[in-house]
Write an enzyme that holds these catalytic residues in place. Structure first.
Site, PDB file in Angstrom:
ATOM      1  CG  HIS A   1      -1.766  -1.224   1.346  1.00 58.60           C
ATOM      2  ND1 HIS A   1      -2.926  -1.401   0.627  1.00 58.60           N
ATOM      3  CD2 HIS A   1      -1.598  -2.344   2.089  1.00 58.60           C
ATOM      4  CE1 HIS A   1      -3.450  -2.588   0.925  1.00 58.60           C
ATOM      5  NE2 HIS A   1      -2.664  -3.186   1.810  1.00 58.60           N
ATOM      6  CE  LYS A   2       3.117   6.814  -3.042  1.00 63.70           C
ATOM      7  NZ  LYS A   2       4.329   6.515  -3.820  1.00 63.70           N
ATOM      8  CB  VAL A   3      -0.207   5.345   3.593  1.00 63.66           C
ATOM      9  CG1 VAL A   3       0.083   5.724   5.043  1.00 63.66           C
ATOM     10  CG2 VAL A   3      -0.295   6.593   2.725  1.00 63.66           C
TER      11      VAL A   3
END
Length: 345
Positions: free
Chosen positions: A339-341
Site C-alpha cells: 500500500h502507498k501508506v
C-alpha cells in the site's frame, strides 16, 4: 504510460519546484538550527524515506560536521523509552506524512525539548502538524506505489538544508543545476530497458556503492524488491568484502554505482574483484576505466557535485526496476500486497 514511468520523468520539474517554492522556508529552518546549535542530529524514517535518511547521515557529516544518528522508532513506540533529546534536532522524513511510528517519535521528540523538522509531500499530514518546522517536497501527487520523485525530492531538500546551514554557496549553485542534469539522465531510459531485457531471468542480485551513494545501493535494491520481487541485497562495498562476496560466481548479477569522487577508487577495486569472478556487473559510472569492467556499462551523461550524485544516479536504477518488472510480466505501479501508506508502530 505507467504512473511510475511518468513520475520518473517528472523529477526534473519536481526538483525545480522544490528549489523555487521551499528555498525560503529551508533557509529559515537553517537559521533556527544555527541558533540552536544542536549536539546531535537524529533522523526518523521508514522505507524509502529511511534510505533518504542514510544519505543525510553522510551529507550532514560532510557538509556540517554534525554528529548524525538514525533513530530506532521502536524504542519509543514499542518499548516506551523516553529519550533525552533536549540538545538534539530531530528530522522526520515521510513522503505521505502518515507513517504512524515516525509521527509518534516526532511528537515525543518535541515534548522532550528537541527542535523538530518534518519532510513530507503532504502539507495536511500528521507529520507536518507534529513538528515545529515542516518542509514540503512539492513533488506533486505520486500515484505509483514505488516512490521515485518523492525520494529524489527528499534528497534535494536535505541537501538544500545542509547547504543553507553551512552557508555553502557552491553547493547551492550545484543544486540549482540539478533539474538540467536530471533531464539529461532521463535519456538513459532506452539503455536501461535493454539492460532489463538482458537481465529478465534473474532472481537475485546485489546492489553496491560506497559513501554518499550507499543510499543509492539501498534504494535501488528496495525498488527491485518492490517491483520485481527479487532477492536484491544492498551493501557498502566495504561490508561486501567482509564475507558476502563469497556468493558471487560466474554470471552473478551485481549493480554498482560509482560516480567520480572520493569513493571512486574503492568502487574500481570492487569492479575489478567482480570481474575476476566473472560476475555480470551492471556499472553506472562516468569513468571509462570503470565502465570497461562492466558486463553492461551505463555511462552517465553528466557530471554533478559528488554530494549530489545520489539524486541523479538513482534514476537509471528506477528505470531498470520499471522495465525489469514489465519484462517479468509484473505491474510496477501496484506491487502485490503493498500500500502507498504503510502504518507500523
Amino acid at each position: 504510460m505507467l504512473h511510475m514511468q511518468a513520475e520518473i520523468g517528472e523529477q526534473p520539474e519536481a526538483i525545480r519546484r522544490l528549489l523555487c517554492e521551499e528555498g525560503a522556508q529551508i533557509a529559515r529552518v537553517a537559521a533556527a538550527l544555527r541558533a540552536r546549535q544542536p549536539a546531535v542530529l537524529l533522523l526518523v524514517a521508514r522505507g524509502t524515506s529511511d534510505n533518504a535518511a542514510t544519505y543525510a547521515k553522510y551529507l550532514f557529516g560532510l557538509v556540517n560536521h554534525t554528529i548524525v544518528a538514525l533513530a530506532a522508532p521502536s524504542l519509543t513506540t514499542v518499548y516506551g523509552a523516553s529519550l533525552n533529546l533536549a540538545q538534539a534536532a530531530v528530522i522526520g522524513i515521510s513522503q505521505s506524512g502518515e507513517s504512524t511510528d515516525v509521527v509518534e517519535v516526532m511528537r515525543q521528540a518535541g515534548q522532550a525539548g528537541a527542535l523538530t523538522i518534518g519532510l513530507t509531500n503532504n502539507a495536511a499530514s500528521p507529520l507536518a502538524a507534529s513538528v515545529q518546522y515542516p518542509l514540503l517536497l512539492h513533488a506533486g501527487e505520486e500515484k505509483a506505489l514505488p516512490a521515485t520523485k518523492t525520494y529524489t525530492a527528499s534528497l534535494a531538500a536535505l541537501a538544500m538544508l545542509a547547504a543553507h546551514l553551512a552557508g555553502d554557496k557552491r553547493l547551492l549553485e550545484a543544486l540549482a543545476a540539478l533539474p538540467e542534469a536530471l533531464h539529461a539522465v532521463l535519456e538513459l531510459e532506452p539503455i536501461m530497458a535493454e539492460a532489463a531485457a538482458r537481465f529478465r531471468h534473474i532472481e537475485r542480485c546485489v546492489s553496491l556503492a560506497r559513501g554518499v551513494n550507499y543510499a543509492t545501493a539501498l534504494e535501488a535494491a528496495l525498488k527491485l524488491k518492490e517491483t520485481c520481487y527479487l532477492s536484491a541485497e544492498p551493501y557498502s562495498t566495504a561490508d561486501f568484502m567482509h564475507g558476502p562476496i563469497a556468493v558471487v560466481e560466474e554470471d552473478f548479477p551485481a549493480l554498482l554505482f560509482a560516480p567520480p569522487g572520493r569513493a571512486q577508487p574503492v568502487m574500481e577495486e570492487m569492479a575489478q574483484a567482480l570481474a575476476r569472478r566473472r560476475a555480470a556487473s551492471l556499472i553506472v559510472a562516468r569513468s571509462p576505466d570503470l565502465l570497461r569492467l562492466a558486463a553492461l556499462p551505463v555511462a552517465m551523461p553528466v557530471d554533478v557535485d559528488e554530494l549530489l550524485t545520489p539524486i541523479v544516479y538513482i534514476v537509471p536504477a528506477q528505470f531498470f526496476a520499471l522495465h525489469l518488472a514489465q519484462a517479468k510480466g509484473f505491474d510496477p505501479d501496484a506491487p502485490r500486497g503493498l500500500h502507498k501508506v504503510t502504518r507500523t508502530r
